[in-house]
Structures are given as structure tokens and as C-alpha cells.
Design an enzyme around this catalytic site. Structure first.
Site, PDB file in Angstrom:
ATOM      1  N   SER A  45       0.827  -1.195   0.000  1.00 17.03           N
ATOM      2  CA  SER A  45       0.000   0.000   0.000  1.00 17.03           C
ATOM      3  C   SER A  45       0.874   1.262   0.000  1.00 17.03           C
ATOM      4  CB  SER A  45      -0.958  -0.033   1.196  1.00 17.03           C
ATOM      5  OG  SER A  45      -1.988   0.899   1.042  1.00 17.03           O
ATOM      6  N   ASP A  88       0.021  -4.050  -3.814  1.00 18.63           N
ATOM      7  CA  ASP A  88      -1.058  -3.048  -3.787  1.00 18.63           C
ATOM      8  C   ASP A  88      -0.539  -1.626  -3.660  1.00 18.63           C
ATOM      9  OD1 ASP A  88      -3.094  -4.839  -4.121  1.00 18.63           O
ATOM     10  OD2 ASP A  88      -3.926  -4.669  -2.117  1.00 18.63           O
ATOM     11  N   HIS A 100      -7.455  -6.118   0.153  1.00 19.14           N
ATOM     12  CA  HIS A 100      -6.294  -5.301   0.505  1.00 19.14           C
ATOM     13  C   HIS A 100      -5.606  -5.751   1.802  1.00 19.14           C
ATOM     14  CE1 HIS A 100      -3.717  -1.849   0.044  1.00 19.14           C
ATOM     15  NE2 HIS A 100      -4.134  -1.272   1.162  1.00 19.14           N
TER      16      HIS A 100
END
Length: 506
Positions: free
Chosen positions: A305, A332, A397
Site C-alpha cells: 500500500s 497493492d 487489501h
């Protein structure tokens, strides 16, 4: 009411409910299980896993001129770097120390940080968040053995002639992965992923970023203890635009990454004893034995992320001495974390969770999926570096984090993940292991053996013959959007191969 009434109660709904509740809490206490959650599972690789928390002093400096509006103190002052090492340990290693808590102490610090994230920071909500964290995961511990010897450690090795060839002792050298966590996370949010890699022979340094993106962190410097909380741009004076604020945070993260590399280099040079004596975390008693045990000139950078965005940024202009990254595992990459760097010149694997690929979102004026795919294509086609971009089927996620393992039912229900939680982490670990194998051997295996299956998410271009002959485990768990053609399977045909040390060839 007589004893017979107590021993033979009516099986009412109320009685059954309280009997189940009592049994559940009794089992949790008896087997030392956290209430309302699951234990983190044992690791599956051939090595036992050790862990050490290291907090090392750095050259004290301000990464940005930004200051807090309340009090005027620097907002991005770098004083120390903190990271957890996960590493393959000796087979018979047993620690006399208690396992690390998954939520670092004090729990109230993290609770207040999450309350600040939610913009509801007050006495009542902070205590409510603290109670919730204690209830859900307060007693959860990380299975790795604390402060045990590195695999193959020979006591007293540090006393040998430092110029003597390491090979004369037959000690293995371990590849190094530097891992960067995401927003609202910490160094302990990904312990299963990091430790599973350690159980397969890799040393992983999981950084705790103090850039204000995490809920809270304890800074120990010069005998003092400070608390660092989540930071919003409106807490600074003057208040920066969101894009400028992200630049400050990412610059801070890069400084922490470079300082982590510096410490790892010095451990490899044989001064681990100095770090142990100065470590306020009071761990690392065998670090002096780590001399020559790490492959420090060819590390791999990884992140999830916001950490993936930072990892991409750390690749710009590289590899360099401060950032000696010869490969990257990008998980991600962020959708709200500023532009994604595409100045990359090393092999790379990018993994999207299914929730990241199947949701249409605009990023920097374009679909996020297209932005990420173009980064992969550019590195493969223009920079001639082996690159893969794929989606992990059934994941969301948080799937690479520990959260679904600790709260499997809650997280599956709230996030929509359809993959079994342990299998989700396993697939990320196996893909990373395949990539590390590729860097060291020049051989493609597992998911990396396959060519593109889905140029776009859910756009299957395989014919029936390929579907039948494709590795079914790969087909079950992956959609491959970008991959080198299998014509690149021989050295020199496509791109530049790393040499045996992992450095880019010429």
C-alpha cells in the site's frame, strides 16, 4: 433448589448461551489464546524463525521544515530508526524471553492513534479504542523466537581474523529484504508474511515508519521516551496541500529505509555488539556473530500500500550504495499516496489483491490499474528488466497483513475476501519466494513460469489447450497481466540478468 437442580439444569436458551460463553473463555485462558481472535499460526518453512527489535541512533536531522502548529516543534525530525528483524534461526533455538506482542506496548498509544485517524480523539473514545484493542488482540503474540542465534551461528566467530574468507567457515549468507508497511499500520502488521519468508532462508527488516502515517510509535533516544502519533496535514503550520504532505512523508520514509540499510551493512561488518549495547530495546545479544552473514550489496525492497509507493520511490535512480536494491516486491501500490515512480531499472514483481484490481478507481487522472500496468510494461519493454504484474484471486487489501489471520471471520465478512486466510498469505509468500529464487538462480518457477493470462483484470486470453496444460495451482490463485515471454527463459535473450551476487549485469 437442591443439588440435583444444579447438576441437572434445564437446557434453556439462556443456560446454553452462558455455558458456551464460559466454555469459550475457559478454553482461551487454558490454552493462552486471545479472546475473540485466533492465534497467529506456526511458520511452514524449513527454518525456525528468530526476531530482534533494533532501534538505532541516526544523524539527527529534519527531513522537512514543517512544524506543528501547536508548539512549533519539527514535524519530521529523524532521531532513530526502528525495525524488526525476522531471520532463519538455529534449529534448536529456544528463547528465554517472552514472545513479542502483536500490538506493541503501550496498547493505549495505538488506540489513541486510531482514534486520531477517525478524528474522534478524546478521553472517552481513546479508552473505548483501548478496550477494543485489548479485547480483540491484546494478548496476541508473534510466534517467532526472540533474540536467538542466526542460523549457522558459530560462537566466537567474531573473534576470528576479519580478513579471513567467510567460505572457510562454511557459514551461509542470507539474502535481505527491506519491508515497508502501509498507512495505519506498523512494523508488526505483517509478521506472518515476513516470518514465513524468514522460515525459507531470507532475512527481513520490517521498518516502523515514524512519518505520521501509523497509529503510534514509541521513540527511544538519548535516554528519553517520546510518543509519535498519526499526523494530519492540518496539524502543521503552514498547513500543506495533500500532495506536498505526501512528499514530506515519503521523503521521511526513504530516509528511514536508507538508515535501515546502513545498520544492516554495519551488522554485516561485525559491529553488531555495539548495536546491542546501545539498543534501547535491549535485544540483539548475538548480533556480533552476524559478521559477513548478510548479502548487503544486493538487497530487495518490498512494501504494501503506502509502503509499496515508498518502495517504488526508493528505486528511483538506483541501485545506489544507500539503496542497493536489485529487485522489488510491490504489493497493492497506494491509490491515495501521491504519484507512483516509474524510474525503475531492476527486476520487479507487482501483486494486486483482487479487491485492488476489480474496483475501478481514478488515480492521477487515469484508472489506477492502467497506471500500475504501465509501470510494469515500461520496466519490461523500455528498461529491459524482468517484470511481472498479477492479481491474487480471492484476496482483499488486508490479505497480506496479519489482521485476517487474527480475526478471520470478521475480516472475511467485512472485506469480502473469499480465499482462506492462511492460503492468502501463503500465495503472497510463495510468489515472493519464486521471485527471490529468480534473482539468485536466473530460473523462473511457480507463477513466474507463466506468460500473460489476463491483459486486463478478468479478461482471459487463454485458449482451452493452455487452460488444460497450465499449472492448476497457478491458475486457481492468479491472473497474470504482465510477464516476460517464455522466450526470455535463457540468459541474455531478454533484458539484463543479475550476476550471482544479485547485482545488475552489464
Amino acid at each position: 433448589m437442591g443439588w440435583t437442580d444444579v447438576l441437572k439444569p434445564r437446557l434453556s436458551v439462556k443456560y446454553i448461551f452462558w455455558a458456551l460463553v464460559t466454555s469459550y473463555f475457559s478454553i482461551c485462558i487454558l490454552f493462552r489464546m486471545p479472546f475473540f481472535s485466533s492465534k497467529l499460526p506456526a511458520y511452514t518453512g524449513p527454518y525456525k524463525v528468530g526476531t530482534i527489535d533494533i532501534e538505532a541512533p541516526v544523524e539527527k536531522r529534519n527531513i522537512s521544515e514543517a512544524r506543528f502548529a501547536n508548539g512549533g516543534k519539527p514535524a519530521f525530525e529523524l532521531e532513530t530508526v526502528l525495525f524488526s528483524l525476522y531471520y532463519p534461526a538455529n534449529k534448536d533455538a529456544r528463547s528465554h524471553r517472552p514472545h513479542h506482542h502483536w500490538i506493541s506496548r503501550p496498547v493505549g498509544l495505538h488506540a489513541e492513534g486510531y482514534a486520531r485517524f477517525a478524528h474522534i480523539n478524546n478521553f472517552f473514545t481513546n479508552n473505548l479504542f483501548t478496550f477494543s484493542l485489548w479485547t480483540l488482540a491484546g494478548s496476541t503474540t508473534i510466534p517467532a523466537e526472540v533474540d536467538v542465534p542466526l542460523n549457522g551461528t558459530i560462537k566466537g566467530y567474531r573473534n576470528y581474523d576479519k580478513e579471513h574468507p567467510l567460505d572457510d567457515y562454511g557459514l551461509p549468507r542470507h539474502p535481505v529484504i527491506v519491508f515497508s508497511h502501509g498507512m495505519a499500520s506498523s512494523r508488526t502488521s505483517y509478521t506472518q508474511y515476513c516470518a514465513e519468508l524468514a522460515s525459507r532462508g531470507f532475512v527481513v527488516a520490517a521498518i516502523e515508519h515514524r512519518d505520521g502515517s501509523g497509529p503510534g510509535s514509541v521513540i527511544m533516544s538519548e535516554g528519553k521516551v517520546k510518543h509519535r502519533f498519526h499526523i494530519n496535514a492540518d496539524q502543521l503550520d503552514p498547513s500543506p496541500e495533500t500532495a506536498d504532505f505526501k512528499v514530506m512523508q515519503l521523503a521521511y520514509r526513504q530516509a528511514e529505509i536508507e538508515e535501515t540499510v546502513r545498520v544492516l551493512r554495519q551488522l554485516n561488518e561485525g559491529i553488531g555488539g555495539d548495536f546491542y549495547r546501545s539498543n534501547p530495546r535491549e535485544e540483539g545479544k548475538d548480533l556480533a556473530e552476524w559478521r559477513g552473514r548478510l548479502i548487503v550489496d544486493s538487497m530487495v525492497i518490498s512494501g504494501h500500500s503506502y509502503g509499496a509507493t515508498g518502495a517504488l520511490q526508493a528505486l528511483a535512480g538506483g541501485p545506489t550504495y544507500e539503496r542497493p536494491f536489485v529487485g522489488a516486491v510491490i504489493l497493492d501500490p497506494g491509490k491515495q499516496s501521491g504519484p507512483l515512480n516509474d524510474d525503475i531499472h531492476v527486476p520487479m514483481i507487482i501483486i494486486h489483491s483482487q479487491s485492488w484490481s476489480n474496483s475501478y478507481s481514478i488515480f492521477q487522472g487515469r484508472p489506477h490499474f492502467d497506471v500500475v500496468k504501465d509501470i510494469a510494461v515500461k520496466n519490461l519493454d523500455e528498461h529491459h528488466k524482468f517484470t511481472w504484474f498479477m492479481t491474487s484471486i480471492g484476496t482483499t487489501h488486508p490479505s497480506v497483513t496479519d489482521a485476517p489471520l487474527i480475526e478471520p471471520l470478521l475480516l472475511s465478512w467485512t472485506t469480502g475476501a473469499t480465499i482462506e486466510v492462511r492460503e492468502g498469505v501463503k500465495q503472497y509468500v510463495l510468489a515472493t519466494e519464486d521471485f527471490m529464487h529468480f534473482l539468485s538462480t536466473e530460473q523462473r518457477k511457480g507463477v513466474l513460469k507463466e506468460e500473460t493470462t489476463h491483459p486486463r483484470y478478468d479478461e482471459d486470453i487463454r485458449d482451452e489447450d493452455r487452460k488444460q496444460h497450465m499449472d492448476q495451482e497457478v491458475a486457481k490463485y492468479w491472473q497474470i497481466h504482465v510477464a516476460p515471454t517464455t522466450a526470455c527463459a535463457a540468459p541474455g535473450l531478454c533484458g539484463v540478468w543479475p550476476d550471482r551476487a544479485g547485482r545488475p549485469g552489464s
